[in-house]
Design a protein around this motif. Sequence first.
Motif, short mmCIF file in Angstrom:
data_model
loop_
_atom_site.label_atom_id
_atom_site.label_comp_id
_atom_site.label_asym_id
_atom_site.label_seq_id
_atom_site.Cartn_x
_atom_site.Cartn_y
_atom_site.Cartn_z
N HIS A 58 28.91 -5.19 35.44
CA HIS A 58 28.37 -6.45 34.93
C HIS A 58 29.21 -7.58 35.55
O HIS A 58 29.93 -8.29 34.88
CB HIS A 58 28.40 -6.49 33.41
CG HIS A 58 29.74 -6.22 32.79
ND1 HIS A 58 30.32 -4.98 32.76
CD2 HIS A 58 30.62 -7.05 32.21
CE1 HIS A 58 31.49 -5.06 32.17
NE2 HIS A 58 31.70 -6.32 31.82
N CYS A 106 28.88 -10.53 36.66
CA CYS A 106 28.85 -11.95 36.25
C CYS A 106 29.22 -12.12 34.78
O CYS A 106 29.16 -13.24 34.26
CB CYS A 106 27.48 -12.57 36.54
SG CYS A 106 26.18 -12.02 35.40
N GLY A 116 27.60 -10.86 32.19
CA GLY A 116 26.45 -10.85 31.28
C GLY A 116 25.66 -12.14 31.26
O GLY A 116 25.01 -12.45 30.26
N ALA A 163 23.19 -13.04 33.50
CA ALA A 163 21.94 -12.91 34.26
C ALA A 163 22.04 -13.55 35.64
O ALA A 163 21.07 -14.08 36.16
CB ALA A 163 20.75 -13.51 33.49
N CYS A 220 24.04 -11.87 38.39
CA CYS A 220 24.45 -10.96 39.47
C CYS A 220 23.46 -9.81 39.70
O CYS A 220 23.31 -9.36 40.82
CB CYS A 220 25.84 -10.40 39.20
SG CYS A 220 25.92 -9.28 37.78
N GLY A 221 22.87 -9.31 38.66
CA GLY A 221 21.95 -8.18 38.79
C GLY A 221 22.63 -6.82 38.84
O GLY A 221 21.96 -5.80 38.96
N CYS A 273 24.01 -5.18 36.49
CA CYS A 273 23.82 -4.41 35.25
C CYS A 273 22.42 -3.80 35.18
O CYS A 273 22.03 -3.31 34.11
CB CYS A 273 24.06 -5.31 34.04
SG CYS A 273 22.80 -6.60 33.87
N CYS A 329 22.17 -6.84 30.41
CA CYS A 329 22.81 -7.95 29.70
C CYS A 329 21.79 -8.83 28.98
O CYS A 329 22.18 -9.66 28.15
CB CYS A 329 23.67 -8.78 30.63
SG CYS A 329 22.77 -9.72 31.89
#
Length: 108
Positions: free
Chosen positions: A37, A39, A41, A43, A45-46, A48, A81
Amino acid sequence: MARAKLAWADRPAAEFETSPAMSILVSVQRAGLPLRHDCGGKAQCGTCRVRLVSGRLSPMGERERLRLAAVSAGDGVRLACQARPGSDVELEAVMPLVRDSDAAQLKG
Ligand code: FES
């Protein structure tokens, strides 16, 4: 409460409790399990990303939809996330736990 099962490509699958009151990522963390995760959580980075194998997840919001479009995620892929369980769910992590750059360093 709901039950979730998460499978990774590089470790055995695990089951844990989850709830519609929290994201899948938070449920994974509370269970002491790993899931990338990068970044934190948000939304952004992608990393997760999880594939829904069975069950239902919360409807997708705009931020999640845009991030998934940016990383060309396939059908049934969600951001852990952002997604919350709508039932018992079975999921597969899309990203390996170890980054490619980390794996290269480990190999020397
Ligand atoms: S943790 Fe970065 S998009 Fe979910």
